[in-house]
Design a protein around this motif. Structure first.
Motif, PDB file in Angstrom:
ATOM      1  N   LEU A  92      -2.813   0.473 -16.719  1.00 52.48           N
ATOM      2  CA  LEU A  92      -4.028   0.430 -15.905  1.00 52.48           C
ATOM      3  C   LEU A  92      -3.973  -0.711 -14.897  1.00 52.48           C
ATOM      4  CD1 LEU A  92      -6.827   1.180 -18.548  1.00 52.48           C
ATOM      5  CD2 LEU A  92      -5.803   2.750 -16.888  1.00 52.48           C
ATOM      6  N   ARG A  93      -3.351  -1.821 -15.267  1.00 48.44           N
ATOM      7  CA  ARG A  93      -3.270  -2.956 -14.349  1.00 48.44           C
ATOM      8  C   ARG A  93      -2.430  -2.618 -13.121  1.00 48.44           C
ATOM      9  NH1 ARG A  93      -5.849  -6.823 -16.928  1.00 48.44           N
ATOM     10  NH2 ARG A  93      -5.524  -7.261 -19.150  1.00 48.44           N
ATOM     11  N   ASP A  94      -1.481  -1.678 -13.250  1.00 50.77           N
ATOM     12  CA  ASP A  94      -0.686  -1.259 -12.094  1.00 50.77           C
ATOM     13  C   ASP A  94      -1.533  -0.501 -11.075  1.00 50.77           C
ATOM     14  OD1 ASP A  94       1.618  -2.347 -13.185  1.00 50.77           O
ATOM     15  OD2 ASP A  94       2.260  -0.461 -14.105  1.00 50.77           O
ATOM     16  N   PHE A  95      -2.557   0.228 -11.577  1.00 52.37           N
ATOM     17  CA  PHE A  95      -3.338   1.119 -10.722  1.00 52.37           C
ATOM     18  C   PHE A  95      -4.690   0.541 -10.293  1.00 52.37           C
ATOM     19  CE2 PHE A  95      -0.982   4.076 -13.625  1.00 52.37           C
ATOM     20  CZ  PHE A  95      -0.065   4.528 -12.698  1.00 52.37           C
ATOM     21  N   ALA A 388      -3.784  -4.643  -7.680  1.00 56.63           N
ATOM     22  CA  ALA A 388      -2.987  -3.524  -8.169  1.00 56.63           C
ATOM     23  C   ALA A 388      -1.885  -3.169  -7.173  1.00 56.63           C
ATOM     24  CB  ALA A 388      -3.887  -2.314  -8.412  1.00 56.63           C
ATOM     25  N   VAL A 389      -0.752  -2.761  -7.704  1.00 56.82           N
ATOM     26  CA  VAL A 389       0.398  -2.412  -6.868  1.00 56.82           C
ATOM     27  C   VAL A 389       0.303  -0.957  -6.399  1.00 56.82           C
ATOM     28  CG1 VAL A 389       2.908  -2.240  -6.805  1.00 56.82           C
ATOM     29  CG2 VAL A 389       1.815  -4.096  -8.090  1.00 56.82           C
ATOM     30  N   LEU A 390      -0.069  -0.055  -7.285  1.00 59.74           N
ATOM     31  CA  LEU A 390      -0.164   1.372  -6.971  1.00 59.74           C
ATOM     32  C   LEU A 390      -1.634   1.702  -6.731  1.00 59.74           C
ATOM     33  CD1 LEU A 390       2.288   2.588  -9.769  1.00 59.74           C
ATOM     34  CD2 LEU A 390       2.789   2.259  -7.331  1.00 59.74           C
ATOM     35  N   ARG A 391      -2.042   1.742  -5.453  1.00 59.49           N
ATOM     36  CA  ARG A 391      -3.454   1.733  -5.125  1.00 59.49           C
ATOM     37  C   ARG A 391      -4.014   3.119  -4.767  1.00 59.49           C
ATOM     38  NH1 ARG A 391      -5.196  -2.950  -5.270  1.00 59.49           N
ATOM     39  NH2 ARG A 391      -7.191  -2.335  -4.322  1.00 59.49           N
ATOM     40  N   ASP A 392      -3.179   4.107  -4.691  1.00 59.04           N
ATOM     41  CA  ASP A 392      -3.656   5.435  -4.318  1.00 59.04           C
ATOM     42  C   ASP A 392      -4.085   6.199  -5.573  1.00 59.04           C
ATOM     43  OD1 ASP A 392      -3.810   8.187  -3.473  1.00 59.04           O
ATOM     44  OD2 ASP A 392      -2.661   7.598  -1.694  1.00 59.04           O
ATOM     45  N   PRO A 393      -5.255   6.852  -5.563  1.00 57.94           N
ATOM     46  CA  PRO A 393      -5.647   7.670  -6.721  1.00 57.94           C
ATOM     47  C   PRO A 393      -4.585   8.686  -7.107  1.00 57.94           C
ATOM     48  CG  PRO A 393      -7.500   7.412  -5.230  1.00 57.94           C
ATOM     49  CD  PRO A 393      -6.323   6.798  -4.535  1.00 57.94           C
ATOM     50  N   ALA A 394      -3.825   9.143  -6.144  1.00 55.17           N
ATOM     51  CA  ALA A 394      -2.768  10.106  -6.446  1.00 55.17           C
ATOM     52  C   ALA A 394      -1.714   9.508  -7.376  1.00 55.17           C
ATOM     53  CB  ALA A 394      -2.113  10.593  -5.151  1.00 55.17           C
ATOM     54  N   ASP A 395      -1.553   8.185  -7.334  1.00 58.42           N
ATOM     55  CA  ASP A 395      -0.589   7.536  -8.238  1.00 58.42           C
ATOM     56  C   ASP A 395      -1.012   7.711  -9.696  1.00 58.42           C
ATOM     57  OD1 ASP A 395       1.010   6.571  -6.133  1.00 58.42           O
ATOM     58  OD2 ASP A 395      -0.328   4.850  -5.863  1.00 58.42           O
ATOM     59  N   ALA A 401       0.002  13.374 -14.942  1.00 62.29           N
ATOM     60  CA  ALA A 401       0.681  14.674 -14.890  1.00 62.29           C
ATOM     61  C   ALA A 401       2.072  14.579 -15.495  1.00 62.29           C
ATOM     62  CB  ALA A 401       0.751  15.164 -13.448  1.00 62.29           C
ATOM     63  N   GLU A 402       2.749  13.474 -15.233  1.00 60.82           N
ATOM     64  CA  GLU A 402       4.094  13.280 -15.788  1.00 60.82           C
ATOM     65  C   GLU A 402       4.054  13.258 -17.312  1.00 60.82           C
ATOM     66  OE1 GLU A 402       7.665   9.901 -15.716  1.00 60.82           O
ATOM     67  OE2 GLU A 402       5.990   9.787 -14.295  1.00 60.82           O
ATOM     68  N   ARG A 403       2.954  12.775 -17.871  1.00 63.07           N
ATOM     69  CA  ARG A 403       2.792  12.732 -19.329  1.00 63.07           C
ATOM     70  C   ARG A 403       2.089  13.979 -19.877  1.00 63.07           C
ATOM     71  NH1 ARG A 403       3.820   8.441 -17.136  1.00 63.07           N
ATOM     72  NH2 ARG A 403       4.703   6.599 -18.160  1.00 63.07           N
ATOM     73  N   GLN A 404       1.943  14.961 -19.014  1.00 68.40           N
ATOM     74  CA  GLN A 404       1.375  16.267 -19.381  1.00 68.40           C
ATOM     75  C   GLN A 404      -0.023  16.145 -19.996  1.00 68.40           C
ATOM     76  OE1 GLN A 404       4.614  17.850 -21.860  1.00 68.40           O
ATOM     77  NE2 GLN A 404       5.351  18.996 -20.085  1.00 68.40           N
TER      78      GLN A 404
END
Length: 447
Positions: A92-95, A388-395, A401-404
């Motif tokens: 979560l800290r990444d996003f 946060a490093v990955l700031r787009d909601p799409a991230d 999605a990758e974790r299904q």
């Protein structure tokens, strides 16, 4: 689309009232914010959906206000996402620039008496009759005489549901499996036990009066232990609601039975001391108490054995620990200073906040929850900068999605909501809940 570099990205863990109020306060602030609410269940609203008795639909009116918050463009609901399983705090800290934990309290407190392991927790029973998707769909309801320990509104809810007939509940939103369970139950007598006298009962006046509204249930207030000492009189003098409760109870003491098929007995000054039975509950043992003059009580040594076949503990909820976060097991809260999460040394953990019952304990009503969230968000806004490093909601979407993870969005909830309303309309009811997780996910998917 990539977000503005100055926009704050906030994650709220928990989609009940506490989390949604926090989102509301964030979006009403002057800050440019984007809020994701991560909810473990496929439906939002927490205890409003899964903790309010189904025969209290007016309380659920709060859902309309909560739903308006979820519909805001700055807020996203990410349901069916479990913190600690599908996503960790470090992820979560990444996003997000800050994380607000609002997971509430869903576990039952213990009494600490012998034989307690044979009793049921009120929270578990409430989850069953509220069709929580993570609990079994059956519940043992073959006891003729039942004890409920506690004098709060949850205790009254449990007593009322146990005493009412299944047919009476068929006007509510209960699904078929709950109706069948309630219709088959054999309970005739529900005994509610309070450790202290009637001046300290924690029922709300309305909840107490509603106990007497069923055409099939009569309420019996036993005169033994129905005493109010000087401290009790001072107490009710300071609390208008307590006086209303006491007045109602006093009017019921000594009433002549009218011969209804089901009875709720209210016993005061009886402290549970042991639950007996080898292959199931056969007896609840209580000790008569007397007031100490300061609001407390002590045992008198006078013991009574009650012939019951089931015991329900309704002595309060408690929060549970979460992975990666400190937890005060004694107080059953995340250690915090005004909502700032504290580490083991008592220092604030940057970007980590808490609100609701897991912040302050399971006390207070909706008004407390709002002011509680305001305090927490005030600190968050004063202290948080984009990190946060990955700031787009799409991230976040790509990560899940990758974790299904089968994410249930607000659109998903709206489809599920309309489906439940349609099920209700077919039976002349406002709604019929869907109680299976996979079915909740299925009907919420776009056609």
């Amino acid at each position: 689309m990539t977000q503005s570099p100055s926009q704050l990205r906030i994650a709220i863990v928990g989609g009940g009232p506490a989390g949604i109020y926090a989102a509301d306060i964030l979006t009403k602030s002057d800050a440019d914010v984007s809020v994701d609410i991560l909810e473990r269940l496929p439906a939002p609203f927490g205890l409003v959906r899964y903790g309010v008795a189904p025969d209290h639909p007016r309380i659920k009116e709060i859902v309309k206000a909560l739903q308006r918050v979820l519909a805001k463009p700055e807020v996203r609901l990410l349901g069916n996402v479990e913190y600690g399983v599908d996503v960790k705090l470090d992820d979560l800290r990444d996003f997000y620039d800050a994380v607000v934990v609002a997971t509430g309290a869903m576990a039952d407190r213990d009494l600490g008496i012998p034989g307690e392991d044979q009793s049921y927790g009120a929270a578990d029973f409430v989850s069953w009759y509220d069709a929580h998707p993570d609990v079994p769909q059956t519940w043992p309801l073959d006891a003729t005489s039942v004890a409920v320990l506690g004098v709060g509104n949850v205790a009254l809810d449990v007593a009322r549901i146990l005493a009412k007939t299944g047919d009476e509940m068929l006007t509510t939103d209960i699904p078929a499996h709950v109706f069948e369970g309630l219709k088959a139950k054999t309970t005739t007598d529900v005994h509610v036990f309070a450790r202290r006298g009637p001046a300290y009962a924690k029922f709300s006046p309305m909840e107490l009066r509603e106990l007497n509204h069923s055409p099939n249930v009569e309420v019996i207030v036993h005169p033994e232990g129905f005493d109010v000492d000087e401290h009790g009189m001072e107490h009710i003098g300071k609390h208008k609601a307590q006086k209303m409760v006491l007045d109602t109870l006093a009017n019921w003491v000594g009433r002549e039975p009218v011969g209804k098929a089901h009875r709720i007995h209210l016993h005061f000054a009886e402290a549970p001391v042991e639950i007996l039975g080898e292959d199931g509950v056969t007896t609840l043992r209580t000790e008569r108490t007397r007031p100490l003059g300061d609001g407390g009580v002590e045992g008198t040594g006078q013991v009574t054995n009650w012939d019951v076949q089931a015991v329900y503990r309704a002595v309060g909820y408690r929060s549970t620990a979460l992975p990666g976060l400190p937890f005060d097991d004694r107080a059953a809260v995340i250690p915090n200073d005004g909502g700032r999460v504290l580490d083991l040394d008592g220092d604030p953990i940057p970007g980590t906040y808490v609100t609701g019952w897991i912040k302050r304990g399971p006390v207070g009503l909706i008004g407390h929850t709002k002011s509680d969230a305001a305090e927490t968000i005030g600190h968050l806004l004063a202290e948080t900068t984009p990190t946060a490093v990955l700031r787009d909601p799409a991230d976040v979407d790509a990560y899940l999605a990758e974790r299904q993870v089968d994410v249930a969005t607000f659109d998903h909830w709206e489809r599920l909501n309309q489906h439940e309303i349609a099920l209700g309309e077919a039976e002349g009811r406002e709604r019929v809940k869907v109680g299976e997780r996979e079915e909740m996910l299925r009907v919420g998917r776009p056609i």
